[in-house]
Design a protein around this motif. Sequence first.
Motif, PDB file in Angstrom:
ATOM      1  N   TRP A 160      -3.897  -2.224  18.751  1.00 60.37           N
ATOM      2  CA  TRP A 160      -5.045  -1.422  19.186  1.00 60.37           C
ATOM      3  C   TRP A 160      -5.482  -1.694  20.620  1.00 60.37           C
ATOM      4  O   TRP A 160      -6.314  -0.960  21.159  1.00 60.37           O
ATOM      5  CB  TRP A 160      -6.252  -1.683  18.261  1.00 60.37           C
ATOM      6  CG  TRP A 160      -5.992  -1.335  16.836  1.00 60.37           C
ATOM      7  CD1 TRP A 160      -5.555  -2.194  15.861  1.00 60.37           C
ATOM      8  CD2 TRP A 160      -6.111  -0.054  16.212  1.00 60.37           C
ATOM      9  NE1 TRP A 160      -5.416  -1.524  14.666  1.00 60.37           N
ATOM     10  CE2 TRP A 160      -5.761  -0.199  14.858  1.00 60.37           C
ATOM     11  CE3 TRP A 160      -6.507   1.207  16.659  1.00 60.37           C
ATOM     12  CZ2 TRP A 160      -5.760   0.859  13.952  1.00 60.37           C
ATOM     13  CZ3 TRP A 160      -6.515   2.265  15.757  1.00 60.37           C
ATOM     14  CH2 TRP A 160      -6.144   2.084  14.420  1.00 60.37           C
ATOM     15  N   ARG A 174      -8.613  -2.493   5.418  1.00 61.88           N
ATOM     16  CA  ARG A 174      -7.366  -1.922   4.878  1.00 61.88           C
ATOM     17  C   ARG A 174      -6.424  -3.016   4.385  1.00 61.88           C
ATOM     18  O   ARG A 174      -5.639  -2.799   3.467  1.00 61.88           O
ATOM     19  CB  ARG A 174      -6.636  -1.111   5.962  1.00 61.88           C
ATOM     20  CG  ARG A 174      -7.294   0.189   6.321  1.00 61.88           C
ATOM     21  CD  ARG A 174      -6.624   0.814   7.521  1.00 61.88           C
ATOM     22  NE  ARG A 174      -5.249   1.189   7.285  1.00 61.88           N
ATOM     23  CZ  ARG A 174      -4.841   2.381   6.860  1.00 61.88           C
ATOM     24  NH1 ARG A 174      -5.721   3.332   6.645  1.00 61.88           N
ATOM     25  NH2 ARG A 174      -3.565   2.633   6.679  1.00 61.88           N
ATOM     26  N   TYR A 185       1.509  -4.812  -1.280  1.00 63.73           N
ATOM     27  CA  TYR A 185       0.686  -4.455  -0.120  1.00 63.73           C
ATOM     28  C   TYR A 185      -0.493  -3.596  -0.544  1.00 63.73           C
ATOM     29  O   TYR A 185      -1.554  -3.637   0.054  1.00 63.73           O
ATOM     30  CB  TYR A 185       1.539  -3.698   0.903  1.00 63.73           C
ATOM     31  CG  TYR A 185       1.001  -3.758   2.316  1.00 63.73           C
ATOM     32  CD1 TYR A 185       0.889  -4.968   2.993  1.00 63.73           C
ATOM     33  CD2 TYR A 185       0.604  -2.603   2.993  1.00 63.73           C
ATOM     34  CE1 TYR A 185       0.402  -5.026   4.300  1.00 63.73           C
ATOM     35  CE2 TYR A 185       0.130  -2.656   4.298  1.00 63.73           C
ATOM     36  CZ  TYR A 185       0.024  -3.876   4.937  1.00 63.73           C
ATOM     37  OH  TYR A 185      -0.453  -3.937   6.230  1.00 63.73           O
ATOM     38  N   TYR A 324      -2.810   7.116  16.216  1.00 63.28           N
ATOM     39  CA  TYR A 324      -3.973   6.441  15.614  1.00 63.28           C
ATOM     40  C   TYR A 324      -5.259   6.753  16.379  1.00 63.28           C
ATOM     41  O   TYR A 324      -5.415   6.346  17.530  1.00 63.28           O
ATOM     42  CB  TYR A 324      -3.798   4.918  15.651  1.00 63.28           C
ATOM     43  CG  TYR A 324      -2.720   4.377  14.758  1.00 63.28           C
ATOM     44  CD1 TYR A 324      -3.006   3.936  13.473  1.00 63.28           C
ATOM     45  CD2 TYR A 324      -1.412   4.282  15.208  1.00 63.28           C
ATOM     46  CE1 TYR A 324      -2.018   3.430  12.651  1.00 63.28           C
ATOM     47  CE2 TYR A 324      -0.403   3.774  14.391  1.00 63.28           C
ATOM     48  CZ  TYR A 324      -0.716   3.353  13.124  1.00 63.28           C
ATOM     49  OH  TYR A 324       0.270   2.852  12.314  1.00 63.28           O
ATOM     50  N   TYR A 359      -8.957   7.744  10.629  1.00 63.65           N
ATOM     51  CA  TYR A 359      -7.778   6.933  10.285  1.00 63.65           C
ATOM     52  C   TYR A 359      -7.591   7.012   8.767  1.00 63.65           C
ATOM     53  O   TYR A 359      -8.053   6.154   8.033  1.00 63.65           O
ATOM     54  CB  TYR A 359      -8.072   5.514  10.753  1.00 63.65           C
ATOM     55  CG  TYR A 359      -6.985   4.485  10.584  1.00 63.65           C
ATOM     56  CD1 TYR A 359      -5.683   4.816  10.271  1.00 63.65           C
ATOM     57  CD2 TYR A 359      -7.288   3.137  10.778  1.00 63.65           C
ATOM     58  CE1 TYR A 359      -4.710   3.847  10.140  1.00 63.65           C
ATOM     59  CE2 TYR A 359      -6.325   2.159  10.660  1.00 63.65           C
ATOM     60  CZ  TYR A 359      -5.037   2.525  10.334  1.00 63.65           C
ATOM     61  OH  TYR A 359      -4.080   1.551  10.205  1.00 63.65           O
TER      62      TYR A 359
HETATM   63  N1  UDP Z   1      -3.345  -6.014  10.358  1.00 65.65           N
HETATM   64  C1  UDP Z   1      -3.126  -7.243  10.962  1.00 65.65           C
HETATM   65  N2  UDP Z   1      -2.070  -7.991  10.541  1.00 65.65           N
HETATM   66  C2  UDP Z   1      -1.230  -7.593   9.571  1.00 65.65           C
HETATM   67  C3  UDP Z   1      -1.448  -6.344   8.966  1.00 65.65           C
HETATM   68  C4  UDP Z   1      -2.512  -5.559   9.398  1.00 65.65           C
HETATM   69  O1  UDP Z   1      -3.851  -7.621  11.862  1.00 65.65           O
HETATM   70  O2  UDP Z   1      -0.279  -8.324   9.236  1.00 65.65           O
HETATM   71  C5  UDP Z   1      -4.480  -5.208  10.842  1.00 65.65           C
HETATM   72  C6  UDP Z   1      -4.097  -4.426  12.116  1.00 65.65           C
HETATM   73  O3  UDP Z   1      -5.232  -4.279  12.929  1.00 65.65           O
HETATM   74  C7  UDP Z   1      -3.640  -3.105  11.536  1.00 65.65           C
HETATM   75  C8  UDP Z   1      -4.674  -2.907  10.429  1.00 65.65           C
HETATM   76  O4  UDP Z   1      -4.843  -4.236   9.870  1.00 65.65           O
HETATM   77  O5  UDP Z   1      -3.654  -2.079  12.493  1.00 65.65           O
HETATM   78  C9  UDP Z   1      -4.292  -1.940   9.346  1.00 65.65           C
HETATM   79  O6  UDP Z   1      -3.013  -2.288   8.824  1.00 65.65           O
HETATM   80  P1  UDP Z   1      -2.118  -1.213   8.079  1.00 65.65           P
HETATM   81  O7  UDP Z   1      -0.895  -1.899   7.582  1.00 65.65           O
HETATM   82  O8  UDP Z   1      -2.948  -0.490   7.098  1.00 65.65           O
HETATM   83  O9  UDP Z   1      -1.729  -0.230   9.283  1.00 65.65           O
HETATM   84  P2  UDP Z   1      -0.870   1.118   9.347  1.00 65.65           P
HETATM   85  O10 UDP Z   1       0.185   1.043   8.278  1.00 65.65           O
HETATM   86  O11 UDP Z   1      -1.847   2.228   9.166  1.00 65.65           O
HETATM   87  O12 UDP Z   1      -0.303   1.064  10.724  1.00 65.65           O
END
Ligand code: UDP
Length: 377
Positions: A160, A174, A185, A324, A359
């Motif tokens: 981000w 999340r 997960y 995003y 999101y």
């Molecule tokens: N996140 C993190 N470490 C991880 C997994 C997730 O810091 O190992 C944080 C990170 O900011 C990420 C957010 O949690 O963008 C949401 O994760 P998710 O896997 O839901 O993201 P997406 O699959 O939507 O990219």
Amino acid sequence: MEKFIVVGAGLSGATIARLLAEDGNDVTVFDKRATLGGNAYDYVDKNGITVQPYGPHIFHTEYKDVFEFLSRFTEWRDYEHRVLANVKGRLVPVPFNLTSLEKCFPAARADRIRKILEQEVGEGKSASILTLTDHENPEIRSFAEFVYKNIYYKYTKKQWGLSPESLGGTVMERVPVSVSYDDRYFTDAYQCMPSEGFSAMVNNILRHPRIKLRLKADAKKLLSLSDGVIFYKNKPFRGTLIYTGRIEELFDYKFGQLPYRTLKFKIKTKNTASYQPAAVVNYTASKPYTRVSEFTKFACEQKDKTVIMREYPKKCGTKDMPYYPIPTEENLALYGKYADEAKNYKNLYLLGRLAKYEYINMDVAVRRAFELYENIE
Ligand code: UDP
Ligand code: FAD
């Protein structure tokens, strides 16, 4: 003359188009891409491996109605997603859980932390990292600081360009810390993958005699909005416009650009049956990429080759794909100006991840389309 125009053939646009068509309405769906399914688009490569070129997409939901609706358009394969992260050379489950705890801490300390977590958070429960780093119990705070540093901080900065705190709580929620040995997960009731892929599913949703599909067609070139009137092909449009693209594009960026994060995907075919021990490995504290996905593992396919994808996040420029929305207070306030402007157009409805600057996952996109269908005039 079109009665309903839907811009976008992603999950949001496809769902609302289908609901309207089944209600006896003629609907024209535009997408500027040549493909269906928006960011959930997938294809089968020359080795028979299903690849998702806009990032790894896994279906999971608590909504029975969403699952039942989509089940009309696809068969499913059971699939439960598991993710590992490399913490100081050890691969541990993410969300960080009791197995991760035992892998990262000496046995006696892990046991003590587990008992405190079970007491303070609850056995089988989970909590956002931001509530744990703020917890009144010092042992929980010190444990949370370890997890914050090794799992969240650098990953979030990469993904981000912001710290977890400045992003707003919903993003961290999340992926909470889990006080259980469940290493999945997601914990949703329904977890599965469409047997023929997401694009095939969306193709079936859109296959209806009342739906006309216009691919490789940028609807914005045909639409303009002025003083409460929508113009389509330069004439006032009296039908209903449902728009799932970028809201600021629709309004010609009149209040400026909304910030997004984009990703550069690097896809590689490897001459091996298995590249890594889980479908996704997160690089939470090292490497410039956030995660490596292995698509054969999503499909539980056993091939002699495999396909992996690395994700490199960056700031989204005007020519990049806006993957995003960044839900900071400032950005949401800017979004609010566009949303207010949209209210001047009585026959305009905004829907989906881009038009709502939200999101959201695929199941929520479908759910929001159900809600819009109930409220459309
Ligand atoms: N996140 C993190 N470490 C991880 C997994 C997730 O810091 O190992 C944080 C990170 O900011 C990420 C957010 O949690 O963008 C949401 O994760 P998710 O896997 O839901 O993201 P997406 O699959 O939507 O990219
Ligand atoms: P989109 O899929 O973005 O579709 C919008 C469509 O509108 C696009 O096809 C675009 O080309 C079209 N469009 C825009 N402007 C115009 C125009 N002017 N003219 C014509 N067409 C236009 N969700 C999950 O549930 N599980 C996951 O594992 C998951 N992983 C993800 C991973 C990544 C990297 C990303 C980015 C998202 C992920 N998602 C996941 C979220 C999922 O992609 C979205 O929830 C879903 O795609 C939202 O659908 P949508 O129709 O609102 O938007």
